[in-house]
Motif scaffolding. Structure first.
Motif, PDB file in Angstrom:
ATOM      1  N   PHE A 174      43.559  45.650  33.283  1.00 31.25           N
ATOM      2  CA  PHE A 174      42.386  44.822  33.048  1.00 31.25           C
ATOM      3  C   PHE A 174      41.756  45.178  31.694  1.00 31.25           C
ATOM      4  CE2 PHE A 174      42.249  44.817  37.866  1.00 31.25           C
ATOM      5  CZ  PHE A 174      42.622  43.479  37.980  1.00 31.25           C
ATOM      6  N   GLU A 177      40.425  48.533  31.444  1.00 31.35           N
ATOM      7  CA  GLU A 177      41.460  49.572  31.452  1.00 31.35           C
ATOM      8  C   GLU A 177      42.105  49.713  30.076  1.00 31.35           C
ATOM      9  OE1 GLU A 177      43.922  50.014  35.198  1.00 31.35           O
ATOM     10  OE2 GLU A 177      43.428  47.869  35.242  1.00 31.35           O
ATOM     11  N   ILE A 228      43.114  46.232  43.244  1.00 32.28           N
ATOM     12  CA  ILE A 228      41.942  45.616  42.622  1.00 32.28           C
ATOM     13  C   ILE A 228      40.735  46.224  43.323  1.00 32.28           C
ATOM     14  CG2 ILE A 228      40.706  43.469  42.156  1.00 32.28           C
ATOM     15  CD1 ILE A 228      43.443  42.046  42.404  1.00 32.28           C
ATOM     16  N   ASP A 232      36.438  47.239  39.791  1.00 30.86           N
ATOM     17  CA  ASP A 232      36.985  46.115  39.017  1.00 30.86           C
ATOM     18  C   ASP A 232      36.193  44.837  39.277  1.00 30.86           C
ATOM     19  OD1 ASP A 232      39.139  47.589  37.912  1.00 30.86           O
ATOM     20  OD2 ASP A 232      40.354  47.243  39.694  1.00 30.86           O
ATOM     21  N   ARG A 235      33.050  44.304  37.481  1.00 32.60           N
ATOM     22  CA  ARG A 235      33.119  44.191  36.019  1.00 32.60           C
ATOM     23  C   ARG A 235      33.092  42.750  35.525  1.00 32.60           C
ATOM     24  NH1 ARG A 235      33.830  49.095  32.752  1.00 32.60           N
ATOM     25  NH2 ARG A 235      34.459  50.730  34.218  1.00 32.60           N
TER      26      ARG A 235
END
Length: 349
Positions: A174, A177, A228, A232, A235
């Motif tokens: 992501f 990340e 997930i 996450d 975000r």
């Protein structure tokens, strides 16, 4: 205009020559990403000899501007037992150095499992650290060869039936990340290591993220959505495939894919076949899926390499891969004359 790069198997001289001939005919530099299989090329004596001969023939016949080598596909029995297959990377790095390749592409993964098997990693941070240590070791072996780290997305396996797949804590890469990975690379002083995005893989990740966020109850307990995390989901409210691409990237894999819209992601009756198609379709000719490629130049800009990673259309084969050539020209049309200004990354990215 970025460098538009074609992909070909280094074990198949017919593919190499067809791609190079097309680029020459179009007045483009001959830049190729070399697909490898393992035993057929970089990890056996006979395969390596064939790969060397093919590269030498290519350079004798065409004005090769640059080569990039992709690590072979991962062995399911191996990578579901060890954290990361560093040996295939070492073999590929040695071959890349020998032929003067500019870079090696490797997938970002760690502690994979098959199907609905229980996770092997305790958390993503642990897996990320394991991968970063592996990359640090490889970077020390690479010399001047760049290491390009690619997102995996959903690791679907043939026959793409929704049951044959691997999962792991580093599947999705992501945007947040990617930022963390860059911080780790800088911290370790790895100037030749950089992340990049395969936009079809990013589509698979975006579809899973958006479906998970819209239907947490229906996706709970499904291993395909298992990595997930709540963090996450906090975000971003929604992810588009090109949200994964940013201005610091100098490399990109491009093919079309199937993006689920908000209505489909929220639909409690979304059928299994539609979901499987949306999280396994990649390598499609531009226009065969629904990604908005006109928006891509604003994210990537005009520098770097864009690799067309497109499977042959019906009636074609991997040598006469007109789908890859047509996709190159379609993508080129989006970049020609583009004066777009790149947007800032979205909230939380």
């Amino acid at each position: 205009m970025p460098n538009l790069v074609l992909k070909a198997a280094v074990a198949d001289y017919g593919q190499l020559a067809a791609r190079a001939a097309y680029l020459v005919a179009q007045g483009r530099p001959v830049r190729l990403e070399l697909h490898t299989f393992g035993e057929r090329d970089v990890t056996s004596a006979a395969g390596l000899a064939l790969a060397r001969r093919n590269v030498a023939r290519l350079r004798d016949a065409f004005p090769v501007d640059g080569l990039i080598v992709h690590i072979p596909p991962q062995s399911v029995p191996l990578v579901t037992r060890v954290g990361f297959d560093a040996d295939q990377c070492r073999h590929t790095l040695a071959f890349a150095s020998e032929i003067g390749a500019e870079a090696v592409v490797l997938h970002r993964y760690f502690d994979m499992v098959f199907g609905q098997a229980p996770p092997r990693a305790r958390d993503r941070d642990e897996a990320a650290q394991g991968f970063e240590e592996a990359v640090r070791d490889l970077a020390h072996l690479a010399g001047g060869t760049r290491l390009l780290v690619e997102n995996v997305g959903h690791y679907s396996l043939l026959p793409r039936d929704g049951r044959s797949y691997m999962t792991g804590p580093l599947d999705h890469f992501f945007p947040w990340e990617i930022r963390r990975f860059r911080e780790a690379v800088a911290r370790h002083g790895l100037t030749g290591v950089e992340p990049f995005i395969d936009v079809a893989h990013a589509t698979l990740s975006a579809n899973l993220f958006n479906r998970r966020r819209a239907q947490p109850r229906l996706t709970d307990g499904d291993a395909r959505f298992g990595w997930i995390t709540t963090d996450d989901l906090d975000r971003a409210h929604w992810l588009e495939p090109f949200d994964f691409v940013d201005e610091r990237m100098s490399y990109l894999h491009v093919s079309d894919a199937i993006r689920l819209d908000e209505r489909a992601c929220a639909d409690p009756g979304l059928d299994a076949a539609t979901l499987v198609r949306a999280i396994s379709s990649e390598g499609l000719e531009l226009g065969a899926g629904n990604l908005p490629f006109a928006d891509l130049p604003a994210r990537f800009g005009t520098d770097g390499d864009v690799v067309l990673e497109v499977e042959p259309a019906a009636g074609e084969d991997h040598v006469t891969n007109g789908a890859q050539f047509r996709s190159l020209e379609a993508l080129s049309g989006h970049f020609v004359g583009c004066t777009c200004h790149r947007p800032a990354a979205g909230p939380g990215f």
